[in-house]
Design an enzyme around this catalytic site. Structure first.
Site, PDB file in Angstrom:
ATOM      1  N   TYR A   1      36.698  35.478  56.006  1.00  0.00           N
ATOM      2  CA  TYR A   1      36.414  36.857  55.622  1.00  0.00           C
ATOM      3  C   TYR A   1      37.120  37.289  54.335  1.00  0.00           C
ATOM      4  O   TYR A   1      38.288  36.966  54.109  1.00  0.00           O
ATOM      5  CB  TYR A   1      36.830  37.808  56.758  1.00  0.00           C
ATOM      6  CG  TYR A   1      36.317  39.219  56.583  1.00  0.00           C
ATOM      7  CD1 TYR A   1      34.950  39.478  56.664  1.00  0.00           C
ATOM      8  CD2 TYR A   1      37.163  40.279  56.329  1.00  0.00           C
ATOM      9  CE1 TYR A   1      34.459  40.766  56.497  1.00  0.00           C
ATOM     10  CE2 TYR A   1      36.685  41.582  56.165  1.00  0.00           C
ATOM     11  CZ  TYR A   1      35.328  41.810  56.252  1.00  0.00           C
ATOM     12  OH  TYR A   1      34.838  43.088  56.082  1.00  0.00           O
TER      13      TYR A   1
ATOM     14  N   SER B   1      45.252  49.940  49.147  1.00  0.00           N
ATOM     15  CA  SER B   1      44.004  49.765  49.888  1.00  0.00           C
ATOM     16  C   SER B   1      43.699  51.013  50.706  1.00  0.00           C
ATOM     17  O   SER B   1      44.597  51.601  51.304  1.00  0.00           O
ATOM     18  CB  SER B   1      44.112  48.564  50.827  1.00  0.00           C
ATOM     19  OG  SER B   1      44.006  47.392  50.079  1.00  0.00           O
TER      20      SER B   1
ATOM     21  N   CYS C   1      42.876  53.953  49.703  1.00  0.00           N
ATOM     22  CA  CYS C   1      43.367  55.215  49.140  1.00  0.00           C
ATOM     23  C   CYS C   1      42.458  55.753  48.045  1.00  0.00           C
ATOM     24  O   CYS C   1      42.860  56.628  47.278  1.00  0.00           O
ATOM     25  CB  CYS C   1      44.795  55.063  48.648  1.00  0.00           C
ATOM     26  SG  CYS C   1      45.956  54.859  50.006  1.00  0.00           S
TER      27      CYS C   1
ATOM     28  N   ARG D   1      32.490  46.122  55.414  1.00  0.00           N
ATOM     29  CA  ARG D   1      32.300  46.207  53.956  1.00  0.00           C
ATOM     30  C   ARG D   1      30.854  45.988  53.548  1.00  0.00           C
ATOM     31  O   ARG D   1      30.073  45.370  54.273  1.00  0.00           O
ATOM     32  CB  ARG D   1      33.161  45.130  53.263  1.00  0.00           C
ATOM     33  CG  ARG D   1      34.645  45.218  53.559  1.00  0.00           C
ATOM     34  CD  ARG D   1      35.401  45.786  52.391  1.00  0.00           C
ATOM     35  NE  ARG D   1      36.798  46.049  52.716  1.00  0.00           N
ATOM     36  CZ  ARG D   1      37.689  46.485  51.828  1.00  0.00           C
ATOM     37  NH1 ARG D   1      37.343  46.683  50.576  1.00  0.00           N
ATOM     38  NH2 ARG D   1      38.928  46.739  52.189  1.00  0.00           N
TER      39      ARG D   1
ATOM     40  N   ARG E   1      42.136  40.935  55.595  1.00  0.00           N
ATOM     41  CA  ARG E   1      43.110  40.015  55.007  1.00  0.00           C
ATOM     42  C   ARG E   1      44.239  39.768  55.995  1.00  0.00           C
ATOM     43  O   ARG E   1      44.732  40.699  56.626  1.00  0.00           O
ATOM     44  CB  ARG E   1      43.699  40.610  53.731  1.00  0.00           C
ATOM     45  CG  ARG E   1      42.837  40.436  52.498  1.00  0.00           C
ATOM     46  CD  ARG E   1      43.548  40.915  51.241  1.00  0.00           C
ATOM     47  NE  ARG E   1      43.737  42.346  51.226  1.00  0.00           N
ATOM     48  CZ  ARG E   1      44.883  42.964  51.416  1.00  0.00           C
ATOM     49  NH1 ARG E   1      45.998  42.259  51.628  1.00  0.00           N
ATOM     50  NH2 ARG E   1      44.964  44.281  51.402  1.00  0.00           N
TER      51      ARG E   1
ATOM     52  N   ASP F   1      38.229  47.622  41.710  1.00  0.00           N
ATOM     53  CA  ASP F   1      39.324  46.996  42.472  1.00  0.00           C
ATOM     54  C   ASP F   1      40.344  46.248  41.617  1.00  0.00           C
ATOM     55  O   ASP F   1      41.526  46.286  41.919  1.00  0.00           O
ATOM     56  CB  ASP F   1      38.729  46.046  43.515  1.00  0.00           C
ATOM     57  CG  ASP F   1      39.698  45.741  44.652  1.00  0.00           C
ATOM     58  OD1 ASP F   1      40.240  46.693  45.247  1.00  0.00           O
ATOM     59  OD2 ASP F   1      39.935  44.549  44.930  1.00  0.00           O
TER      60      ASP F   1
ATOM     61  N   HIS G   1      45.772  45.769  40.470  1.00  0.00           N
ATOM     62  CA  HIS G   1      44.882  46.246  41.536  1.00  0.00           C
ATOM     63  C   HIS G   1      44.383  47.639  41.133  1.00  0.00           C
ATOM     64  O   HIS G   1      44.857  48.646  41.651  1.00  0.00           O
ATOM     65  CB  HIS G   1      45.708  46.308  42.839  1.00  0.00           C
ATOM     66  CG  HIS G   1      44.908  46.524  44.082  1.00  0.00           C
ATOM     67  ND1 HIS G   1      45.460  47.029  45.235  1.00  0.00           N
ATOM     68  CD2 HIS G   1      43.612  46.302  44.378  1.00  0.00           C
ATOM     69  CE1 HIS G   1      44.539  47.097  46.174  1.00  0.00           C
ATOM     70  NE2 HIS G   1      43.412  46.675  45.693  1.00  0.00           N
TER      71      HIS G   1
ATOM     72  N   LYS H   1      41.253  38.275  45.465  1.00  0.00           N
ATOM     73  CA  LYS H   1      42.688  38.576  45.556  1.00  0.00           C
ATOM     74  C   LYS H   1      43.538  37.353  45.191  1.00  0.00           C
ATOM     75  O   LYS H   1      44.580  37.482  44.545  1.00  0.00           O
ATOM     76  CB  LYS H   1      43.042  39.065  46.955  1.00  0.00           C
ATOM     77  CG  LYS H   1      42.240  40.262  47.433  1.00  0.00           C
ATOM     78  CD  LYS H   1      42.480  41.506  46.600  1.00  0.00           C
ATOM     79  CE  LYS H   1      41.837  42.727  47.255  1.00  0.00           C
ATOM     80  NZ  LYS H   1      41.949  43.918  46.401  1.00  0.00           N
TER      81      LYS H   1
HETATM   82  P1  GTP Z   1      40.203  48.893  48.911  1.00  0.00           P
HETATM   83  O1  GTP Z   1      38.788  48.577  48.540  1.00  0.00           O
HETATM   84  O2  GTP Z   1      40.585  48.435  50.293  1.00  0.00           O
HETATM   85  O3  GTP Z   1      41.200  48.383  47.891  1.00  0.00           O
HETATM   86  O4  GTP Z   1      40.332  50.522  49.037  1.00  0.00           O
HETATM   87  P2  GTP Z   1      39.912  51.673  47.979  1.00  0.00           P
HETATM   88  O5  GTP Z   1      41.151  52.073  47.232  1.00  0.00           O
HETATM   89  O6  GTP Z   1      38.742  51.269  47.161  1.00  0.00           O
HETATM   90  O7  GTP Z   1      39.538  52.934  48.928  1.00  0.00           O
HETATM   91  P3  GTP Z   1      38.144  53.712  49.102  1.00  0.00           P
HETATM   92  O8  GTP Z   1      37.652  54.307  47.812  1.00  0.00           O
HETATM   93  O9  GTP Z   1      37.197  52.814  49.815  1.00  0.00           O
HETATM   94  O10 GTP Z   1      38.568  54.960  50.043  1.00  0.00           O
HETATM   95  C1  GTP Z   1      39.205  54.775  51.262  1.00  0.00           C
HETATM   96  C2  GTP Z   1      39.164  56.018  52.129  1.00  0.00           C
HETATM   97  O11 GTP Z   1      39.707  57.151  51.443  1.00  0.00           O
HETATM   98  C3  GTP Z   1      37.764  56.415  52.549  1.00  0.00           C
HETATM   99  O12 GTP Z   1      37.791  56.764  53.930  1.00  0.00           O
HETATM  100  C4  GTP Z   1      37.452  57.633  51.710  1.00  0.00           C
HETATM  101  O13 GTP Z   1      36.571  58.496  52.358  1.00  0.00           O
HETATM  102  C5  GTP Z   1      38.819  58.258  51.496  1.00  0.00           C
HETATM  103  N1  GTP Z   1      38.903  59.012  50.223  1.00  0.00           N
HETATM  104  C6  GTP Z   1      38.597  58.541  48.984  1.00  0.00           C
HETATM  105  N2  GTP Z   1      38.781  59.513  48.032  1.00  0.00           N
HETATM  106  C7  GTP Z   1      39.228  60.603  48.698  1.00  0.00           C
HETATM  107  C8  GTP Z   1      39.606  61.927  48.281  1.00  0.00           C
HETATM  108  O14 GTP Z   1      39.572  62.297  47.104  1.00  0.00           O
HETATM  109  N3  GTP Z   1      40.020  62.799  49.255  1.00  0.00           N
HETATM  110  C9  GTP Z   1      40.066  62.428  50.564  1.00  0.00           C
HETATM  111  N4  GTP Z   1      40.473  63.337  51.448  1.00  0.00           N
HETATM  112  N5  GTP Z   1      39.720  61.198  51.001  1.00  0.00           N
HETATM  113  C10 GTP Z   1      39.304  60.289  50.081  1.00  0.00           C
HETATM  114 MN    MN Z   2      37.532  49.499  47.146  1.00  0.00          MN
HETATM  115 MN    MN Z   3      41.570  46.231  47.005  1.00  0.00          MN
END
Ligand code: GTP
Ligand code: MN
Ligand code: MN
Length: 677
Positions: free
Chosen positions: A268, A325, A327, A455, A91, A353, A299, A277
Site C-alpha cells: 500500500y 499528513s 492537515c 485514497r 504507511r 505533496d 513535504h 516517500k
Molecule cells: P497527506 O496527503 O496525508 O499528506 O495530507 P494532506 O496534507 O494533503 O491533507 P488533506 O488536504 O487531504 O486534508 C486532510 C483533512 O483536513 C481533510 O479531512 C480535510 O477536510 C481537512 N481540511 C483541509 N483544509 C481544511 C481547512 O482549511 N479547514 C478545516 N477545518 N479542515 C480542513
Molecule cells: Mn494530500
Molecule cells: Mn503526504
C-alpha cells in the site's frame, strides 16, 4: 510526452518504434535486474514500457483476477475500486528503516529514551534501539543481510515487473531516475499514474553512465505451484514488513552508488510506491544535502496565485506549504478562489505533496513537483470542499483504494455527500445494513464505509486547476514558504516570520494535534519539523543546518509564514473559529500583497514579537468576520468567516511559556547535532 498518452483529450504523438529489449539498460541496469531475478526467483519477468496500452492491459488483468473492480464508466471512465487487506492500509512508520553509515543517527539520544509525551518516539533507524523491535538494533550491514534473506525466493509463483521511472520531467535538471522491481500489478498501475514512465525513460537508462535508484518491492508472499492467490497479497504480521532505505553502497555492487530501497510485506501507498516517500523524500532529502550543488526535497504543496488588477498587467506569485499528513496540503493546493475575489484572482495547482527545490541563477529557490499524479485522502473530499479533486477523479483513469461503493458503481466516503446513499458496500466488501437505524447510528455508520486513510489516485493533468507550468523542467520561483499544523489554541491564523533563521526555527518546532486515526488522545500535540518527521533521510540536526545553509546560499530566498486553519473557541461549542477551505484564499492574498510590497521596495507594517500578523482589514473582514468591500453583482455578503480572535496573540499567556519550554526540550534531543546557527 508519454504522459500525454493517458489523456484522451490531448494530442497523441505517434507510437514510438518498438524497443529492442536486448539493448535496454546500461551495465548497471542489467546487473541490478539479473541480481534481482536471481534473488527473487519469480515465475516470469515483464518490463513495463509505460504505454497506455500496457497500463490498460494491466488493469484488465487485475480486473480478471478480481483485484480491481471496474466502476460505472459513465461516472468514472476506466476507473477501478481496489480493497486492500485490512491490515495494510497506511504507511508503517514503525517498520520503516533508514540505514545510514555506522554512527550516523537521527537523534543524539536513542529513540527509546525520547519521552513519549513529546510525541516523537517512532520512526526506526537501523543501529538504534527501539522498544519492541529487535530489527532496529541491527546495524546497516546486518539489516541488508536480513533484507536479502527476506527477498530470497519471495516472488516464487509471481510475475516480476520491472518499472523504469522518472521523478520530475525528463528534460529537467531536477529529474531523477529509478527502477522499481515489484510483484504487485497494483503497484505497477499506480507507478504509471504517480511517476513518469515510458519509452523515453527506458532509452535514457541505456546511456552508459545513467544513474538510477535500485528499488526492490515485493508483497512478500510467494506462491507454491498450484496455490491460489488471495485478492490482496501482503504479509499479515506487521513485524514481517520492512521498508528499508540504504544510504551506503551495497558491497556486492558498489558501482551502483550508495542508495537503494528494499521494501517487502506491504502493498500500500508510501510503503510500496517507492518513487514517492522513499525516493522523492527520504533518499532525495539526503541527496539534496550531500550533493555538491545543494538542493531541497520537502513535504510541500506548490501553488500559483495570479492577480490581474483591472487595467493592469497580471502579477504572479508562487507559494509552497508544508503541513503534516492530513492537515490540508491537497485541499490548499487545489483551493477555489471565493466568488468575491474571482474577478481579479486565480489559483492554480502545481503539486499537492512533494516539492523539490533548487536555486536558480538569480538566487531564488525554485520548486518542482516530482510526481505526475495525486494520491489524495478520500474522506472529506466533496464538490464543496474540493471540487477540483472531484473533477479530476471524474475525468477517469482513477484508482480508488478502500472506499465504499454503491449498487450503481459509484464510490462513497464520509463527506462526499451529506446523506449516505442507499445500498452501499463498505470497504471490507460487506453490504451496509441501514434498515431501522436512528439518526445517530446512521451518522456513526458513515465513518465505517471508507477506511480513514482511503485514497484516490488520479493524474495531475486531469485537475481542472492544474497550472500550465506544473510540468516545466526549471520549476517556479517561490515567494513564500508556509508551515502549518493543527493547533486548537495559541498560534494565530497566520503570521510572517521576521527572517529566514526565525522561519527555520518556526518550521523546526512545528507541532500539530493528533487526529482521530492514531492511538494517542485526540488533540495531543506532536512535533513534526517541517512536516518531515517521517521523511527525513539523515540526521535531523544536519537537516536543520541544511535549511539554514540554503537561506545563506540563496540571497533571494522566500519569506516564511506560519498558518493555522484549526484554532478553536475556548468556551462554548469549541468549533473551528475559521471557515477554512476556500476562505484560506484571504490568507494567500495577504501573503501575495506583502510579496508585492517587498518587490516594490515598500516598507512592511510593524510586527509583534511573534512576527507580522494581519489585521481583519488586511483579510478584507470586519471584526465579526464579515466580508468588507465590493461584491459581484447579485451576490449577498457571505456568512461570517471567523472573527478577530483568530488573529490574537497573547505573549503573557502561560501556555506560551510552556510552549517554549517544550520546544527547548525537543531541540535538546538533537544535542550537539544542532549548530550554533
Ligand atoms: P497527506 O496527503 O496525508 O499528506 O495530507 P494532506 O496534507 O494533503 O491533507 P488533506 O488536504 O487531504 O486534508 C486532510 C483533512 O483536513 C481533510 O479531512 C480535510 O477536510 C481537512 N481540511 C483541509 N483544509 C481544511 C481547512 O482549511 N479547514 C478545516 N477545518 N479542515 C480542513
Ligand atoms: Mn494530500
Ligand atoms: Mn503526504
Amino acid at each position: 510526452v508519454h504522459k500525454i498518452m493517458a489523456q484522451p483529450i490531448t494530442f497523441v504523438p505517434p507510437l514510438p518504434a518498438p524497443l529492442d529489449w536486448s539493448t535496454f539498460g546500461n551495465a548497471n541496469v542489467k546487473k541490478f535486474i539479473d541480481n534481482a531475478i536471481r534473488v527473487c526467483q519469480p515465475k516470469d519477468v515483464a518490463i513495463f514500457d509505460g504505454s497506455v496500452e500496457e497500463y490498460h492491459r494491466i488493469c484488465d488483468m487485475c480486473e480478471m483476477s478480481g483485484m480491481f473492480m471496474a466502476l460505472n464508466p459513465y461516472l468514472y471512465p476506466r476507473s477501478y475500486l481496489i480493497r486492500s487487506h485490512p491490515g495494510d492500509t497506511a504507511r508503517s512508520e514503525a517498520r520503516t528503516f533508514v540505514c545510514g553509515p555506522m554512527n550516523e543517527k537521527l537523534y543524539q539520544v536513542p529513540l527509546s529514551a525520547i519521552p513519549k509525551d513529546l510525541g516523537f518516539g517512532y520512526g526506526c533507524r537501523a543501529g538504534e534501539s527501539v522498544s519492541g523491535s529487535k530489527d532496529a538494533e541491527l546495524n546497516t550491514e546486518q539489516m541488508r543481510e536480513l533484507l536479502y534473506h527476506e527477498f530470497t525466493g519471495c516472488m516464487a509463483g509471481r510475475t516480476m515487473w520491472i518499472v523504469p521511472f522518472s521523478m520530475g520531467p525528463l528534460n529537467s535538471e531536477f529529474c531523477k531516475l529509478g527502477i522499481e522491481i515489484s510483484d504487485s500489478p497494483y503497484v505497477v498501475a499506480h507507478m504509471y499514474t504517480m511517476a513518469r514512465t515510458g519509452i523515453e525513460v527506458l532509452k535514457r537508462l541505456s546511456a552508459p553512465n545513467a544513474y538510477f535508484l535500485p528499488c526492490w518491492h515485493s508483497v512478500g508472499l510467494p506462491l507454491t505451484p498450484g496455490e491460489k492467490d488471495v485478492p490482496w497479497p501482503c504479509r499479515k504480521e506487521n513485524n514481517r514488513k520492512f521498508i528499508a532505505h540504504f544510504t551506503t553502497a551495497d558491497p556486492s555492487c558498489p558501482e551502483m552508488g550508495p542508495y537503494s530501497v528494499m521494501s517487502i510485506g506491504s502493498g500500500y501507498g508510501g510503503n510500496a510506491l517507492l518513487g514517492k516517500k522513499c525516493y522523492a523524500l527520504r533518499i532525495a532529502s539526503r541527496m539534496a544535502a550531500f550533493e555538491p550543488v545543494k538542493w531541497m526535497a520537502e513535504h510541500m504543496l506548490i501553488l500559483h496565485v495570479r492577480h490581474t488588477p483591472k487595467g493592469a498587467p497580471a502579477k504572479d506569485y508562487f507559494l509552497t506549504g508544508a503541513f503534516p499528513s492530513a492537515c490540508g496540503k491537497t485541499n490548499l493546493a487545489m483551493v477555489e478562489v471565493p466568488r468575491e475575489f474571482a474577478d481579479e484572482w486565480k489559483v492554480t495547482c502545481l503539486g499537492d505533496d512533494i516539492a523539490w527545490i533548487r536555486m536558480d541563477t538569480q538566487g531564488r529557490l525554485c520548486a518542482l513537483n516530482p510526481e505526475a499524479g495525486f494520491f489524495g485522502v478520500a474522506p472529506g473530499t466533496s464538490n464543496e470542499s474540493n471540487g477540483n479533486a472531484m473533477a479530476a477523479m471524474r475525468a477517469g483513469n482513477t484508482l480508488f483504494t478502500n472506499v465504499g461503493v454503491t449498487r450503481d458503481g459509484d464510490v462513497w466516503w464520509k463527506g462526499k455527500s451529506p446523506e449516505m446513499p442507499e445500498h452501499l458496500i463498505d470497504w471490507h466488501g460487506v453490504p451496509v445494513e441501514t434498515h431501522g437505524l436512528d439518526k445517530e447510528a446512521l451518522s456513526k455508520l458513515q465513518n465505517t464505509i471508507a477506511q480513514p486513510n482511503s485514497r484516490y489516485t488520479t493524474p495531475c493533468v486531469q485537475c481542472p486547476s492544474v497550472d500550465p507550468l506544473w510540468n516545466a523542467g526549471e520549476g517556479v520561483p517561490i515567494d513564500a514558504f508556509l508551515f502549518g499544523g493543527r493547533r486548537r489554541s495559541l498560534t494565530p491564523l497566520v503570521f510572517r516570520c521576521p527572517d529566514w533563521e526565525d522561519g527555520v526555527l518556526t518550521g523546526a518546532t512545528l507541532r500539530s494535534e493528533q487526529t482521530a486515526a492514531a492511538d494517542r488522545p485526540e488533540g495531543s500535540l506532536f512535533f513534526d519539523p517541517m512536516a518531515m518527521r517521517p521523511f527525513i533521510g539523515y540526521n535531523m540536526g544536519k537537516y536543520f543546518d541544511h535549511w539554514l545553509e540554503m537561506g545563506r546560499l540563496a540571497p533571494n530566498h522566500p519569506d516564511i509564514y506560519c498558518v493555522n486553519w484549526f484554532r478553536r473557541a475556548k468556551e462554548g461549542k469549541k468549533d473551528f473559529l475559521w471557515a477554512g477551505f476556500g476562505q484560506n484564499f484571504r490568507v494567500l492574498r495577504w501573503i501575495c500583497e506583502l510579496a508585492q510590497a517587498k518587490r516594490d521596495g515598500r516598507p512592511l507594517p510593524q510586527a509583534n514579537t511573534l512576527g507580522l500578523v494581519p489585521t481583519c482589514q488586511d483579510l478584507l473582514l470586519d471584526r465579526e468576520g464579515v466580508h468588507v468591500g465590493p461584491l459581484p453583482a447579485g451576490m449577498t455578503a457571505p456568512k461570517p468567516m471567523g472573527c478577530s480572535c483568530i488573529l490574537e496573540v497573547t505573549p503573557t499567556d502561560p501556555e506560551w511559556h510552556q510552549e517554549l519550554l517544550d520546544e527547548r526540550a525537543f531541540l535538546d534531543l538533537l544535542g550537539s547535532d544542532l549548530s550554533e546557527g
